[in-house]
Enzyme design. Structure first.
Site, PDB file in Angstrom:
ATOM      1  N   TYR A  92       0.829  -1.207   0.000  1.00 31.84           N
ATOM      2  CA  TYR A  92       0.000   0.000   0.000  1.00 31.84           C
ATOM      3  C   TYR A  92       0.869   1.264   0.000  1.00 31.84           C
ATOM      4  O   TYR A  92       0.655   2.191  -0.793  1.00 31.84           O
ATOM      5  CB  TYR A  92      -0.900  -0.043   1.231  1.00 31.84           C
ATOM      6  CG  TYR A  92      -1.872   1.082   1.382  1.00 31.84           C
ATOM      7  CD1 TYR A  92      -3.035   1.145   0.614  1.00 31.84           C
ATOM      8  CD2 TYR A  92      -1.660   2.083   2.335  1.00 31.84           C
ATOM      9  CE1 TYR A  92      -3.952   2.176   0.790  1.00 31.84           C
ATOM     10  CE2 TYR A  92      -2.570   3.115   2.518  1.00 31.84           C
ATOM     11  CZ  TYR A  92      -3.706   3.155   1.736  1.00 31.84           C
ATOM     12  OH  TYR A  92      -4.613   4.169   1.912  1.00 31.84           O
ATOM     13  N   LYS A 118       1.149   4.115  -2.879  1.00 29.52           N
ATOM     14  CA  LYS A 118       0.704   5.466  -2.537  1.00 29.52           C
ATOM     15  C   LYS A 118       1.809   6.498  -2.758  1.00 29.52           C
ATOM     16  O   LYS A 118       1.544   7.637  -3.172  1.00 29.52           O
ATOM     17  CB  LYS A 118       0.209   5.504  -1.094  1.00 29.52           C
ATOM     18  CG  LYS A 118      -1.133   4.814  -0.883  1.00 29.52           C
ATOM     19  CD  LYS A 118      -2.215   5.399  -1.770  1.00 29.52           C
ATOM     20  CE  LYS A 118      -3.614   4.983  -1.383  1.00 29.52           C
ATOM     21  NZ  LYS A 118      -4.637   5.511  -2.317  1.00 29.52           N
TER      22      LYS A 118
END
Length: 305
Positions: free
Chosen positions: A165, A169
């Site tokens: 993640y 990101k």
């Protein structure tokens, strides 16, 4: 002055729930026509249903707005292209894209399967790139476009158990930088938001009192400002609970190491000076940093000649 979106057409991905839903409802309330995109999968990206997106469409229509639903998987470029074609067929143009769709598959890196790493990167990074690419030529032809990426504090600063993640990101910040540079001449402004909101993505990682304080409605003001007509470009705003910050990449003043100092030991000896954040400064583009480094080299060579 009230910020409006009358005559604008917006696509919001992952808009069936949470932040995307609230962004879409507020855009509609302020006059935009909406494409509500949601694949309808679970938090980890499995399954799929158009029900959530259609409910948001019905909310918008009940309030007097215009909206259509779309179930494209943002990982599939052909489906995303069809979504943009649907938007243009229904409304004639696309002015705003909010890349909000996302999934979570949290595990420590040692226990994470690479399939789970890839799946998260596919949705957040590739999905945002797919959607941005699909609207890019339309926005260039219009000489108008506003694109918002959704990053996270996990990517900006790191968080345990979110290697997939966080990597995706942070990559979105890099994508923002590049699209800002390439889109500027065609009035395409590209920004990034790092939200803290009570959604199904965060429902089991925050205590109840914090969840109550960070409702998605407190993030949407920053998101909509960043896609408004007078929005800035290449800005990263963090938003949660009514508090807002701005984050940017900075570089320290170059330290030139001459002769024997240009060695492993020299870097170690001068490390405190190299990482002296009192000298920090941002750059408008990569050439600025390269130029600063080369100026330090040329000045250093002259001084030691």
């Amino acid at each position: 002055m009230t910020i409006r979106f009358d005559g604008r057409v917006a696509i919001v991905t992952g808009a069936g729930n949470g932040l995307g839903r609230v962004h879409a409802l507020e855009l509609a309330r302020r006059g935009a026509k909406l494409v509500i995109n949601d694949f309808g999968g679970s938090r980890d990206g499995k399954g799929g249903s158009s029900e959530a997106a259609q409910k948001v469409v019905e909310e918008i229509r009940a309030a007097g707005g215009e909206a259509i639903s779309n179930g494209a998987n943002v990982c599939d470029f052909a489906q995303v292209q069809d979504m943009v074609a649907q938007a243009k067929a229904a409304f004639g143009r696309v002015d705003v894209l909010i890349n909000n769709a996302g999934i979570l598959r949290d595990k420590t890196f040692s226990k994470m399967e690479m399939a789970d790493f890839q799946a998260v990167v596919d949705v957040h990074l590739t999905g945002s790139a797919n959607c941005s690419k699909a609207v890019w030529e339309t926005m260039r032809e219009q000489n108008y476009g506003r694109i918002l990426m959704t990053t996270s504090a996990s990517g900006l600063f790191g968080n345990f158990g979110q290697a997939n993640y966080g990597a995706a990101k942070m990559a979105l910040v890099g994508l923002m930088h590049m699209l800002h540079v390439e889109g500027a001449k065609n009035n395409i402004r590209v920004n990034t938001i790092a939200p803290i909101g009570a959604t199904r993505m965060t429902e089991d990682v925050m205590p109840p009192e914090m969840l109550a304080a960070v409702q998605p409605e407190k993030v949407t003001p920053a998101a909509l400002f960043l896609v408004s007509e007078n929005a800035p470009s290449r800005i990263t705003l963090s938003a949660g609970g009514g508090a807002f910050t701005s984050t940017r990449l900075v570089d320290t003043e170059p330290v030139y190491l001459a002769g024997a100092d240009c060695s492993v030991e020299g870097v170690a000896e001068h490390f405190a000076s190299i990482t002296d954040w009192d000298t920090q400064r941002p750059y408008e583009h990569s050439n600025g940093q390269v130029q600063a480094l080369m100026e330090a080299v040329m000045n250093g060579l002259k001084a030691t000649a």
